[in-house]
Every structure is written in C-alpha cells, then in structure tokens.
Design a protein around this motif. Structure first.
Motif, PDB file in Angstrom:
ATOM      1  N   ALA A 133     -12.638  -3.778   3.063  1.00  0.00           N
ATOM      2  CA  ALA A 133     -12.314  -2.357   2.919  1.00  0.00           C
ATOM      3  C   ALA A 133     -11.622  -1.826   4.164  1.00  0.00           C
ATOM      4  O   ALA A 133     -10.669  -1.052   4.082  1.00  0.00           O
ATOM      5  N   GLN A 134     -12.079  -2.244   5.322  1.00  0.00           N
ATOM      6  CA  GLN A 134     -11.462  -1.773   6.552  1.00  0.00           C
ATOM      7  C   GLN A 134     -10.095  -2.409   6.779  1.00  0.00           C
ATOM      8  O   GLN A 134      -9.205  -1.791   7.364  1.00  0.00           O
ATOM      9  N   PHE A 135      -9.909  -3.651   6.338  1.00  0.00           N
ATOM     10  CA  PHE A 135      -8.574  -4.259   6.406  1.00  0.00           C
ATOM     11  C   PHE A 135      -7.578  -3.415   5.619  1.00  0.00           C
ATOM     12  O   PHE A 135      -6.472  -3.129   6.087  1.00  0.00           O
ATOM     13  N   VAL A 136      -7.960  -3.038   4.395  1.00  0.00           N
ATOM     14  CA  VAL A 136      -7.075  -2.227   3.560  1.00  0.00           C
ATOM     15  C   VAL A 136      -6.807  -0.888   4.239  1.00  0.00           C
ATOM     16  O   VAL A 136      -5.660  -0.433   4.331  1.00  0.00           O
ATOM     17  N   ASP A 137      -7.861  -0.239   4.724  1.00  0.00           N
ATOM     18  CA  ASP A 137      -7.721   1.084   5.322  1.00  0.00           C
ATOM     19  C   ASP A 137      -6.745   1.064   6.493  1.00  0.00           C
ATOM     20  O   ASP A 137      -5.906   1.959   6.632  1.00  0.00           O
ATOM     21  N   SER A 138      -6.821   0.055   7.343  1.00  0.00           N
ATOM     22  CA  SER A 138      -5.973   0.016   8.536  1.00  0.00           C
ATOM     23  C   SER A 138      -4.522  -0.304   8.209  1.00  0.00           C
ATOM     24  O   SER A 138      -3.639  -0.080   9.046  1.00  0.00           O
ATOM     25  N   CYS A 139      -4.249  -0.821   7.001  1.00  0.00           N
ATOM     26  CA  CYS A 139      -2.877  -1.178   6.627  1.00  0.00           C
ATOM     27  C   CYS A 139      -2.172  -0.089   5.824  1.00  0.00           C
ATOM     28  O   CYS A 139      -1.000  -0.248   5.481  1.00  0.00           O
ATOM     29  N   LEU A 140      -2.860   0.989   5.522  1.00  0.00           N
ATOM     30  CA  LEU A 140      -2.259   2.064   4.731  1.00  0.00           C
ATOM     31  C   LEU A 140      -1.623   3.085   5.666  1.00  0.00           C
ATOM     32  O   LEU A 140      -2.294   3.962   6.206  1.00  0.00           O
ATOM     33  N   GLY A 158       0.780  -1.239   0.000  1.00  0.00           N
ATOM     34  CA  GLY A 158       0.000   0.000   0.000  1.00  0.00           C
ATOM     35  C   GLY A 158       0.805   1.278   0.000  1.00  0.00           C
ATOM     36  O   GLY A 158       0.407   2.265   0.625  1.00  0.00           O
ATOM     37  N   LYS A 159       1.930   1.314  -0.659  1.00  0.00           N
ATOM     38  CA  LYS A 159       2.706   2.542  -0.808  1.00  0.00           C
ATOM     39  C   LYS A 159       3.598   2.399  -2.034  1.00  0.00           C
ATOM     40  O   LYS A 159       3.810   1.301  -2.542  1.00  0.00           O
ATOM     41  N   GLY A 160       4.104   3.534  -2.536  1.00  0.00           N
ATOM     42  CA  GLY A 160       4.966   3.488  -3.712  1.00  0.00           C
ATOM     43  C   GLY A 160       4.229   3.853  -4.982  1.00  0.00           C
ATOM     44  O   GLY A 160       3.053   4.223  -4.987  1.00  0.00           O
ATOM     45  N   ARG A 161       4.919   3.709  -6.090  1.00  0.00           N
ATOM     46  CA  ARG A 161       4.400   4.195  -7.369  1.00  0.00           C
ATOM     47  C   ARG A 161       3.198   3.397  -7.874  1.00  0.00           C
ATOM     48  O   ARG A 161       2.444   3.886  -8.714  1.00  0.00           O
ATOM     49  N   ASN A 162       2.992   2.174  -7.391  1.00  0.00           N
ATOM     50  CA  ASN A 162       1.863   1.364  -7.858  1.00  0.00           C
ATOM     51  C   ASN A 162       0.614   1.528  -6.991  1.00  0.00           C
ATOM     52  O   ASN A 162      -0.408   0.886  -7.249  1.00  0.00           O
ATOM     53  N   THR A 163       0.687   2.404  -5.995  1.00  0.00           N
ATOM     54  CA  THR A 163      -0.400   2.496  -5.028  1.00  0.00           C
ATOM     55  C   THR A 163      -1.743   2.786  -5.683  1.00  0.00           C
ATOM     56  O   THR A 163      -2.747   2.121  -5.405  1.00  0.00           O
ATOM     57  N   ALA A 164      -1.789   3.801  -6.531  1.00  0.00           N
ATOM     58  CA  ALA A 164      -3.062   4.205  -7.132  1.00  0.00           C
ATOM     59  C   ALA A 164      -3.693   3.061  -7.910  1.00  0.00           C
ATOM     60  O   ALA A 164      -4.886   2.777  -7.766  1.00  0.00           O
ATOM     61  N   ARG A 179      -1.329   9.844   2.308  1.00  0.00           N
ATOM     62  CA  ARG A 179      -1.864  10.116   0.971  1.00  0.00           C
ATOM     63  C   ARG A 179      -2.575   8.886   0.412  1.00  0.00           C
ATOM     64  O   ARG A 179      -3.626   8.999  -0.215  1.00  0.00           O
ATOM     65  N   ALA A 180      -1.991   7.717   0.648  1.00  0.00           N
ATOM     66  CA  ALA A 180      -2.625   6.486   0.187  1.00  0.00           C
ATOM     67  C   ALA A 180      -3.948   6.258   0.908  1.00  0.00           C
ATOM     68  O   ALA A 180      -4.945   5.848   0.301  1.00  0.00           O
ATOM     69  N   LYS A 181      -3.967   6.536   2.219  1.00  0.00           N
ATOM     70  CA  LYS A 181      -5.203   6.351   2.991  1.00  0.00           C
ATOM     71  C   LYS A 181      -6.295   7.288   2.477  1.00  0.00           C
ATOM     72  O   LYS A 181      -7.456   6.884   2.335  1.00  0.00           O
ATOM     73  N   GLN A 182      -5.924   8.546   2.194  1.00  0.00           N
ATOM     74  CA  GLN A 182      -6.916   9.485   1.694  1.00  0.00           C
ATOM     75  C   GLN A 182      -7.412   9.063   0.309  1.00  0.00           C
ATOM     76  O   GLN A 182      -8.604   9.164  -0.004  1.00  0.00           O
ATOM     77  N   MET A 183      -6.496   8.573  -0.522  1.00  0.00           N
ATOM     78  CA  MET A 183      -6.869   8.088  -1.852  1.00  0.00           C
ATOM     79  C   MET A 183      -7.885   6.949  -1.736  1.00  0.00           C
ATOM     80  O   MET A 183      -8.886   6.906  -2.450  1.00  0.00           O
ATOM     81  N   TRP A 184      -7.625   6.037  -0.797  1.00  0.00           N
ATOM     82  CA  TRP A 184      -8.527   4.895  -0.600  1.00  0.00           C
ATOM     83  C   TRP A 184      -9.904   5.361  -0.142  1.00  0.00           C
ATOM     84  O   TRP A 184     -10.928   4.902  -0.632  1.00  0.00           O
ATOM     85  N   ARG A 185      -9.935   6.307   0.780  1.00  0.00           N
ATOM     86  CA  ARG A 185     -11.219   6.780   1.287  1.00  0.00           C
ATOM     87  C   ARG A 185     -11.975   7.576   0.218  1.00  0.00           C
ATOM     88  O   ARG A 185     -13.206   7.541   0.186  1.00  0.00           O
TER      89      ARG A 185
END
Length: 294
Positions: A194-201, A166-172, A205-211
C-alpha cells in the motif's frame, strides 16, 4: 515509511523477488529460467577508495543451470551519467561474484523507458569492446490491470501496474482493483504494498483517491513495517560491508584466511565487534588470532 517513487519502484522487488522474474518472462517476453531460489543481496558496490557506487536493488537468482545477479535500477528521468555507471556495475558484479549480471530498469516515463532501452556501446563502431542492453519495465509494457479478479489472482503484479500507471483515465479502476487485492494479503505485505503505491502516485487526485480507498484499513498508514525493513536493510548492508573490509585487510597483508574464520566474520552482524576485528586485522600474524578470546 517508504517516501519516494524512486525507492518504491525498485523496493517492490525486494518485497516480492518473484515478481521480477515474472516481469521478465511475462511482460518483457524474456526466456529467463525459473529460479530455484531468489534472494536480496547487499547493494553497496563501493570500493575501499572513497568513491561510492550503489545499485538500487540487487537480487541473486539461482536457476538449474547457473546463478544470475538481477540489478534493478529505478529511473525517474534520463541521465547520461548512467551510461557510464551501468557498465561499471555489471563488470564489477561479474568480477566480484563470478555470476552473470542482468540489468533491469524500471520507470514511470515512456520517454525515459525509450532512452534507457538504447544499448550502451563502448569502443569504436563495428568493434565495440562492451555492449550493455538493459531490460526496461515501464508504462508501455507493464500491463494495465483494472479487473478485480485479475488483481486478486496476482496482487504483486497489480501493485506494479498501479505504480506504473497511476494516472489517466484508468486510474480509478486500477486503484480499486489493487485495493481489493491487498485485502486478501497478510497485514505486513498489504501495508508495504500500500505504501509503495502511495509513494508512486504523483497526481494529487489519484493519491487522495487511494487514501480514501484505504480509510477502512487504517493500519496501512500507521504500520511501521516499511521503515523497519529499510532500517534492517541498512544494518545488514553495513555489517556485510564491514565484514568484507575485515577480510580484505587480512588478504592485503598476505595473511591466508581459513574457511572457518571467513564464515565466522561474514556471519557476524555486530558492528562494534566487526570494528574491533578490523582494527585487530591490522596487527595479527595469523587469521586465527583475529578471533582469539572470542
């Protein structure tokens, strides 16, 4: 809600136990037999002595040939105390259940993955009494899934990919593919994943992108499923541990326990009733007396 990376990294396998054997087979290349059935177990390994030991996730996998216990440990950083705990977990589980235990470690850190993959050798060089070889899932071997079609075909593996990478150039691309995959699932499963992903970001910036990706599916952030699952798991774990205590008291006192009594006690989920049985077990002369008047 699922609030920590540590919890999410192993809880995903409770939500989808089949993902774990898939990860062993496809990611790690381990020829693990296909289970006929796989189920979550009580994670509490605490003895009656006041030393608490818990694994993160424990699954029982029934295969054609034998039963395996899959021990999943979420590891955020190196911790040399685990080199003592992990052999204990495996030996305890083997003795208690007479099944083959398999240790799987999951981490978001390449350095931690390298550390965890080192064999744990107990004994003197050349004649070790015990060797523990963890199987490790981490950013160096979990696939990066950025293709929407691939994510839709295997949503749980796509979620694991997002949790690990969940970080780096492939995140989006990773998060967009997972978001598309979750829209194909039932609401409860999608909310938990969805919450599993959210808690691991960890990256803000990645967390905001996910939300932002989740804004059109608002129930993800209101859904009580994750906390409900946690509470149910805690309740089941407490009941099972208390039931085992009732039976252990009878066994310590040398009182034979009939199969019918054992089944009745282990099937009970009422903590108050189990507490009453534990107190009664200290005095009865026969295991049948435990349930007298019930």
């Amino acid at each position: 809600m699922v609030g920590t990376t540590h919890e999410s990294l192993h809880r995903i396998f409770q939500k989808d136990p089949g993902l774990l054997t898939k990860a062993l087979q496809k990611v790690l290349g381990v020829e693990f037999p296909e289970p006929r059935e796989i189920a979550a177990m009580n994670v509490d390994l605490t003895e009656i002595e006041p030393v608490e030991r818990r694994v993160d996730t424990l699954l029982r996998a029934e295969t054609e040939e034998k039963t395996y216990l899959l021990v999943v440990e979420s590891q955020g950083k190196t911790d040399d105390r685990k080199r003592g705990s992990w052999p204990y977990y495996l030996a305890y589980l083997h003795e208690k259940y007479r099944c083959e235990p398999v240790l799987i470690v999951i981490t978001q850190s390449s350095a931690t993955a390298k550390w965890a993959s080192r064999p744990i050798q107990l004994g003197f060089p050349g004649w070790e009494s015990l060797i523990v070889r963890p199987l490790v899932l981490g950013p160096d071997n979990v696939p990066v899934i950025t293709d929407e079609g691939e994510a839709v075909a295997d949503p749980s593996l796509a979620v694991l990919s997002a949790m690990t990478h969940g970080k780096g150039r492939n995140t989006a691309a990773i998060l967009e593919s997972v978001a598309a995959a979750l829209k194909t699932l039932d609401s409860d499963s999608a909310a938990a994943f969805a919450q599993f992903v959210d808690s691991c970001l960890a990256d803000s910036r990645a967390k905001q992108m996910w939300r932002d990706l989740m804004t059109d599916i608002q129930y993800f952030w209101r859904h009580p499923l994750a906390e409900q699952v946690r509470e149910e798991g805690r309740q089941e774990g407490r009941a099972e541990a208390k039931a085992e205590t009732v039976l252990q008291i009878l066994e310590w006192r040398g009182i034979p326990v009939s199969s019918s009594v054992r089944e009745r006690v282990m099937a009970c989920t009422d903590l108050d009733r189990l507490q009453a049985w534990a107190q009664r077990a200290m005095h009865v002369a026969d295991s049948a007396e435990l349930l007298a008047g019930e």
